[in-house]
Design an enzyme around this catalytic site. Structure first.
Site, PDB file in Angstrom:
ATOM      1  N   TYR A 142       0.830  -1.221   0.000  1.00 19.45           N
ATOM      2  CA  TYR A 142       0.000   0.000   0.000  1.00 19.45           C
ATOM      3  C   TYR A 142       0.860   1.265   0.000  1.00 19.45           C
ATOM      4  O   TYR A 142       0.429   2.310  -0.465  1.00 19.45           O
ATOM      5  CB  TYR A 142      -0.906   0.028   1.232  1.00 19.45           C
ATOM      6  CG  TYR A 142      -2.243  -0.648   1.043  1.00 19.45           C
ATOM      7  CD1 TYR A 142      -2.326  -1.988   0.691  1.00 19.45           C
ATOM      8  CD2 TYR A 142      -3.434   0.056   1.242  1.00 19.45           C
ATOM      9  CE1 TYR A 142      -3.549  -2.605   0.535  1.00 19.45           C
ATOM     10  CE2 TYR A 142      -4.660  -0.556   1.083  1.00 19.45           C
ATOM     11  CZ  TYR A 142      -4.714  -1.887   0.728  1.00 19.45           C
ATOM     12  OH  TYR A 142      -5.934  -2.494   0.578  1.00 19.45           O
ATOM     13  N   LYS A 197       3.088 -15.227   1.953  1.00 21.51           N
ATOM     14  CA  LYS A 197       3.424 -16.065   0.803  1.00 21.51           C
ATOM     15  C   LYS A 197       4.937 -16.283   0.815  1.00 21.51           C
ATOM     16  O   LYS A 197       5.656 -15.819  -0.076  1.00 21.51           O
ATOM     17  CB  LYS A 197       2.962 -15.385  -0.491  1.00 21.51           C
ATOM     18  CG  LYS A 197       1.462 -15.472  -0.727  1.00 21.51           C
ATOM     19  CD  LYS A 197       0.990 -16.851  -1.206  1.00 21.51           C
ATOM     20  CE  LYS A 197       1.397 -17.095  -2.644  1.00 21.51           C
ATOM     21  NZ  LYS A 197       1.010 -18.474  -3.078  1.00 21.51           N
ATOM     22  N   ASP A 230      -2.895 -17.976   0.376  1.00 20.79           N
ATOM     23  CA  ASP A 230      -3.910 -18.553  -0.526  1.00 20.79           C
ATOM     24  C   ASP A 230      -4.584 -19.749   0.130  1.00 20.79           C
ATOM     25  O   ASP A 230      -5.809 -19.898   0.075  1.00 20.79           O
ATOM     26  CB  ASP A 230      -3.290 -18.922  -1.887  1.00 20.79           C
ATOM     27  CG  ASP A 230      -2.065 -19.825  -1.786  1.00 20.79           C
ATOM     28  OD1 ASP A 230      -1.470 -19.928  -0.699  1.00 20.79           O
ATOM     29  OD2 ASP A 230      -1.708 -20.434  -2.822  1.00 20.79           O
ATOM     30  N   ASP A 254      -6.434  -7.110   3.751  1.00 22.95           N
ATOM     31  CA  ASP A 254      -7.562  -6.464   3.081  1.00 22.95           C
ATOM     32  C   ASP A 254      -8.476  -7.518   2.455  1.00 22.95           C
ATOM     33  O   ASP A 254      -9.691  -7.505   2.629  1.00 22.95           O
ATOM     34  CB  ASP A 254      -7.022  -5.511   2.003  1.00 22.95           C
ATOM     35  CG  ASP A 254      -8.129  -4.784   1.265  1.00 22.95           C
ATOM     36  OD1 ASP A 254      -9.065  -4.295   1.940  1.00 22.95           O
ATOM     37  OD2 ASP A 254      -8.065  -4.714   0.027  1.00 22.95           O
ATOM     38  N   ASP A 258     -12.292  -9.281   3.982  1.00 18.98           N
ATOM     39  CA  ASP A 258     -13.575  -9.242   3.265  1.00 18.98           C
ATOM     40  C   ASP A 258     -14.182 -10.639   3.185  1.00 18.98           C
ATOM     41  O   ASP A 258     -15.394 -10.816   3.339  1.00 18.98           O
ATOM     42  CB  ASP A 258     -13.398  -8.691   1.838  1.00 18.98           C
ATOM     43  CG  ASP A 258     -13.701  -7.188   1.764  1.00 18.98           C
ATOM     44  OD1 ASP A 258     -13.537  -6.507   2.793  1.00 18.98           O
ATOM     45  OD2 ASP A 258     -14.104  -6.725   0.686  1.00 18.98           O
TER      46      ASP A 258
HETATM   47  C1  IPM Z   1     -10.523  -1.393   3.671  1.00 17.54           C
HETATM   48  C2  IPM Z   1     -10.767  -0.744   2.347  1.00 17.54           C
HETATM   49  C3  IPM Z   1      -9.628   0.223   2.050  1.00 17.54           C
HETATM   50  C4  IPM Z   1      -8.363  -0.577   1.935  1.00 17.54           C
HETATM   51  C5  IPM Z   1      -9.843   1.125   0.832  1.00 17.54           C
HETATM   52  C6  IPM Z   1     -11.138   1.899   0.926  1.00 17.54           C
HETATM   53  C7  IPM Z   1      -8.676   2.043   0.620  1.00 17.54           C
HETATM   54  O1  IPM Z   1     -10.931  -1.699   1.363  1.00 17.54           O
HETATM   55  O2  IPM Z   1     -10.422  -0.672   4.684  1.00 17.54           O
HETATM   56  O3  IPM Z   1     -10.460  -2.624   3.721  1.00 17.54           O
HETATM   57  O4  IPM Z   1      -8.052  -1.112   0.855  1.00 17.54           O
HETATM   58  O5  IPM Z   1      -7.649  -0.688   2.929  1.00 17.54           O
HETATM   59 MG    MG Z   2     -10.970  -3.688   2.083  1.00 17.18          MG
END
Ligand code: IPM
Ligand code: MG
Length: 372
Positions: A142, A197, A230, A254, A258
């Site tokens: 990042y 990884k 993975d 990240d 999710d």
């Molecule tokens: C998160 C989001 C952010 C990230 C974006 C909005 C920059 O996806 O907080 O997970 O990638 O960190």
């Molecule tokens: Mg995210």
């Protein structure tokens, strides 16, 4: 008594709507629990860009540095998709994380019993699920340099451009987030699984060695395992209950968070805390945000679920102000309301029913707090 200082940054999309419900919760704690909050509000993301031409002004950045805690709604939306990269709404969020040095991002994925049938996985796979992803938040790909899009004069490269990002971790960056994960694990089931990884990336090899080092020297009582990221993604949907605390880097965190979020039924349920090192007053620099995004498709329609944002405030009570009992009460109020079958639109199962609005959900949670 000194007031707890809180900077609210509602941001874009559904951010302002869900934040209005947190305000009700804050008011309730002030009126009924003798807590005092010094709440201020400011702009971030697209909202800040519209007003100031930047997703985060220096003045807002300074205010964020000065408070006990920041509570952020969400940033981004289609109106900002074509902006120059440097002023995109997300840059505001990333600047807050970086300049406040919020290296430990806590993303709990907990499956409320009343919602176990909403998961895309079978009830028996997710019922009782309670895992915590600790994501490194201020380094890795990042932020690593060199980065950018450059011209490339190699005649074999059709299009003539190259895009560059750099995955870079120092041993110190790995050790400090590993410590955060081990500390948290000690308060839970004392198990940490580290994901990287190491089979293809040198930064992954360093990650594995440094996490192991911290374990061996400082936390031998905690069980540590390592997994390729993975495989970790696969295991998360195969048998998520095998995990307690997962520690991983910025990009893998990240993605994995999710996936973990969806196990619980709805992205509208998940809070997060981003913490730095403790300051002189013992409190860590801190920002709290729901994991869901700005959800522009449902913004302004009273459809948003405010629970993720309300639970983020519960994390603020716990981690910034050591108000664990109040945080427990707030989490229990959310559980009560869900057990009563109260649902926002995102929580409508196949059997249907009538969803309540964002604001009604906030009212019901406050009512459950008052009734407890
Ligand atoms: C998160 C989001 C952010 C990230 C974006 C909005 C920059 O996806 O907080 O997970 O990638 O960190
Ligand atoms: Mg995210």
């Amino acid at each position: 008594m000194t007031a707890y200082s809180l900077l609210i940054l509602p941001g874009d999309g559904i951010g302002p709507e869900v934040m209005a419900e947190v305000r009700k919760v804050i008011d309730w704690f002030q009126a009924n629990r003798g807590m005092q909050f010094d709440v201020s509000e400011d702009l971030v993301g697209g909202a800040a860009y519209d007003a100031h031409g930047t997703p985060l002004t220096d003045a807002t950045m300074a205010r964020a540095q000065a408070v006990d805690a920041v509570l952020l709604g969400a940033v981004g939306g289609p109106a900002y998709d074509n902006l120059d990269f440097s002023v995109k709404p997300e840059r505001g969020l990333l600047r807050l994380r970086k300049e406040m040095d919020l290296f430990a991002n806590l993303r709990p994925a907990q499956c409320f019993d009343a919602l176990a049938d909403f998961s895309s996985l079978k009830r028996e796979v997710v019922a009782g699920l309670d895992i915590l992803i600790v994501r490194e938040l201020t380094s890795g790909v990042y932020f690593g340099t060199p980065r950018g899009i450059q011209a490339d004069d190699n005649p074999d490269n059709e299009g003539g451009r190259v895009g560059i990002n750099t995955q870079r971790y120092t041993s110190g960056e790995i050790r400090r987030v590993a410590r955060a994960a081990f500390e948290l694990a000690r308060k839970r089931s004392s198990r940490v699984c580290s994901m990287e990884k190491a089979n293809v990336m040198e930064s992954g090899i360093l990650w594995r060695e440094e996490v192991q080092w911290v374990h061996d020297h400082e936390y031998p009582d905690v069980e540590l395992t390592h997994m390729y990221a993975d495989n970790g993604a696969m295991q998360l949907v195969r048998r998520p209950q095998q995990f307690d605390v997962i520690v991983t880097d910025n990009l893998f965190g990240d993605i994995l968070s999710d996936a973990a979020a969806m196990l619980t039924g709805s992205l509208g349920m998940l809070p997060s805390a981003s913490l730095g090192a403790p300051a002189a007053n013992g409190r860590p620099k801190a920002m709290y945000e729901p994991v869901h995004g700005s959800a522009p498709d449902i913004a302004g329609k009273a459809l948003a679920n405010p629970i993720a944002c309300i639970l983020s405030f519960a994390m603020a009570l716990r981690y910034s102000w050591n108000e664990g009992a109040a945080a427990d009460d707030l989490e229990r109020a959310v559980e009560t309301v869900l057990a009563q079958g109260v649902r926002t639109a995102d929580l409508m199962g196949p059997e249907g029913g009538t969803p309540i609005t964002t604001s009604e959900m906030g009212d019901r949670i406050v009512a459950a707090l008052a009734a407890a």
